[in-house]
Design an enzyme around this catalytic site. Structure first.
Site, PDB file in Angstrom:
ATOM      1  N   HIS A  11       0.847  -1.178   0.000  1.00 57.63           N
ATOM      2  CA  HIS A  11       0.000   0.000   0.000  1.00 57.63           C
ATOM      3  C   HIS A  11       0.891   1.239   0.000  1.00 57.63           C
ATOM      4  CE1 HIS A  11      -3.286   2.397   2.037  1.00 57.63           C
ATOM      5  NE2 HIS A  11      -3.920   1.766   1.070  1.00 57.63           N
TER       6      HIS A  11
ATOM      7  N   SER B  85      -8.125   3.226   2.442  1.00 54.82           N
ATOM      8  CA  SER B  85      -8.185   1.806   2.797  1.00 54.82           C
ATOM      9  C   SER B  85      -7.378   0.977   1.811  1.00 54.82           C
ATOM     10  CB  SER B  85      -9.635   1.334   2.824  1.00 54.82           C
ATOM     11  OG  SER B  85     -10.012   0.914   1.531  1.00 54.82           O
ATOM     12  N   LYS B  86      -7.048  -0.231   2.250  1.00 58.00           N
ATOM     13  CA  LYS B  86      -6.277  -1.157   1.418  1.00 58.00           C
ATOM     14  C   LYS B  86      -7.018  -1.457   0.127  1.00 58.00           C
ATOM     15  CE  LYS B  86      -2.961  -3.317   4.107  1.00 58.00           C
ATOM     16  NZ  LYS B  86      -1.690  -3.845   3.738  1.00 58.00           N
ATOM     17  N   ARG B  87      -8.341  -1.404   0.215  1.00 56.86           N
ATOM     18  CA  ARG B  87      -9.117  -1.802  -0.959  1.00 56.86           C
ATOM     19  C   ARG B  87      -9.204  -0.700  -2.008  1.00 56.86           C
ATOM     20  NH1 ARG B  87     -10.606  -4.511   3.154  1.00 56.86           N
ATOM     21  NH2 ARG B  87     -11.519  -2.689   4.124  1.00 56.86           N
ATOM     22  N   GLU B  88      -8.898   0.517  -1.636  1.00 56.56           N
ATOM     23  CA  GLU B  88      -9.000   1.602  -2.621  1.00 56.56           C
ATOM     24  C   GLU B  88      -7.865   1.503  -3.634  1.00 56.56           C
ATOM     25  OE1 GLU B  88     -10.507   5.687  -1.022  1.00 56.56           O
ATOM     26  OE2 GLU B  88      -9.977   4.456   0.709  1.00 56.56           O
TER      27      GLU B  88
END
Ligand code: GLU
Length: 477
Positions: A15, A250-253
């Site tokens: 990230h 967030s990690k998902r972005e």
């Protein structure tokens, strides 16, 4: 000598927050003549992803963040890996148990879950109620041989931990708020807290530079240092990185993924430059930095506590500034992978260099190159609506057939001569500026934007130019 480390857990994609932590550690080490160490914290067997280990190393290497040392066995760029050091953690856990600073806990997962639910229902912060802490040590030893258990840290029941952070200043943590942290799981693997502190000590880490999310772990870590009788390193906790809505990125972005940015052709040195500015400011207004300039300017004292907002537009602007400095042959070499699925995939450097030269101004990402090269396509594209409206305009009806005739009859070989013929037609017909050039550009490329006409004519050549214009006007020259 200062010794710092980046200690990622291989649980996913690297990230931008992780890249920033690694970078600040490297900058601090380079600036102060210290050593940078890489350690994979892979003791959480449920969350580890086998691929992540390799991916993190690859990305760090691409960004030029190589460790200064590693285990003797691994060869260059091999990190320390915690799962290969399990005996060390077991040995240290045994010492804590022996000294009464840790105790076995036999509570089942069901009981702990029930406890959490009760605590939540009563509006309390969930935490272990220390039931097993009162088991007689001799009995506990016996039960350890046959019953599944974890080892927990015996947090002193009162008092406080005072912590001096390089970024946050003095912080006080009342021990009453700290949970009896699990140190060794029932599978015998250490938790992050135990392995992290043991390794930081054994690797003689002098400064722990890591994300703000680890600040609540500080009292547990400082207690571990105290219980082992070790001197604690200094700590600097870096501010959160926020998204444009000012929430934690967030990690998902997608915008947070290092790989996603590199894959889109943001040069690593631009990503490094941008990430350096997320939480640290130089003493002047400067924003463009090479790696060497960052080493020169970096100062841990200038890291702020305020969350840093990740702004993709700013990253892309910095990328364009870095790309400006890349000589065209090198730019082309870097951009080759992005041309793979285009008609330019096998085109020679000789053919492509002038084209890249003509379209590179303001390039922010290498993946923008195929679209910019499209006007040079030898497969004529269907004009878009805007292009058609220029081709059908009154001025075009008057100018284009004349241009076509001049080009056809002129037998030109040079782009410049063809342009001169167009200028001449302009003078004769009184059609000027956009009215003259846009219909021509639109007919040749099917688009109203793109590189200079001269470059396009030089690339497609006079015969193709005549053929295109004729096709567009539906006249045989
Ligand atoms: N393994 C932790 C992480 O994934 C390291 C935290 C630390 O630097 O202490 O971020």
């Amino acid at each position: 000598m200062n010794r710092v480390r980046f200690a990622p857990s291989p649980t996913g994609d690297l990230h931008v927050g992780g890249l920033r932590t690694a970078l600040y550690n490297v900058l601090f080490a380079r600036k102060t003549g210290g050593a940078f160490i890489l350690r994979l914290e892979d003791t959480d067997r449920e969350r580890n992803l086998p691929e992540a280990h390799k991916d993190i190393l690859n990305l760090l290497r691409r960004c030029g963040l190589e460790p200064d040392e590693g285990p003797d066995t691994g060869g260059p760029f091999a990190p320390y890996v915690q799962s290969e050091r399990l005996a060390l953690y077991a040995e240290h856990a045994a010492k804590l148990l022996e000294a009464g600073h840790a105790y076995p806990c036999f509570c089942s997962a069901e009981r702990l879950e029930e406890l959490r639910q009760q605590q939540r229902a009563a509006g309390q912060t969930p935490g272990y109620d220390r039931r097993c802490r009162s088991i007689d040590p001799a009995e506990a030893r016996q039960r350890m041989a046959s019953e599944p258990h974890v080892l927990r840290l015996a947090i002193p029941l009162e008092g406080e931990i005072v912590h001096q952070d390089r970024v946050w200043g003095a912080l006080t943590f009342p021990l009453a708020d700290v949970d009896d942290q699990v140190l060794v799981k029932s599978d015998g693997y250490p938790t992050y807290h135990l392995a992290n502190v043991v390794d930081d000590h054994l690797m003689e880490i002098t400064h722990v530079i890591r994300g703000e999310e680890w600040l609540p772990s500080v009292p547990k870590h400082l207690l571990l240092y105290r219980f082992f009788g070790w001197e604690a390193p200094e700590f600097a906790h870096l501010p959160l990185i926020l998204n444009e809505q000012h929430r934690k990125l967030s990690k998902r972005e997608g915008t947070g993924s290092v790989l996603a940015w590199l894959d889109r052709g943001i040069p690593p040195e631009a990503l490094i430059n941008y990430v350096a500015l997320l939480g640290w400011h130089p003493s002047d207004e400067r924003e463009f930095f090479t790696f060497a300039e960052l080493v020169e300017a970096f100062d841990l004292e200038r890291v702020s506590r305020a969350g840093a907002v990740f702004d993709p537009a700013k990253l892309e602007w910095l990328a364009s500034e870095h790309l400006k400095l890349v000589p065209t042959p090198e730019l082309l070499a870097q951009a080759r992978p992005y041309l793979k699925s285009t008609e330019f995939a096998r085109a020679s450097d000789d053919l492509l260099l002038p084209l890249v030269e003509a379209v590179r101004a303001g390039l922010r990402r290498l993946d923008e190159l195929p679209a910019r090269l499209a006007p040079f396509s030898l497969r004529l594209t269907e004009p878009d609506e805007e292009a058609w409206s220029w081709i059908r305009a009154d001025a075009a009806r008057r100018s284009l057939p004349v241009i076509l005739r001049r080009w056809h009859d002129g037998n030109y070989t040079e782009a410049e001569a063809m342009l001169e013929a167009v200028r001449q037609v302009g003078k004769e017909t009184g059609i000027k500026g956009k009215e003259l050039w846009m219909p021509l550009r639109a007919s040749l490329t099917g688009r109203t934007g793109g590189p200079e006409l001269k470059a396009i004519l030089a690339h497609i050549g006079p015969d193709e130019a005549v053929a295109r214009l004729a096709r567009m006007l539906d006249i045989k020259p």
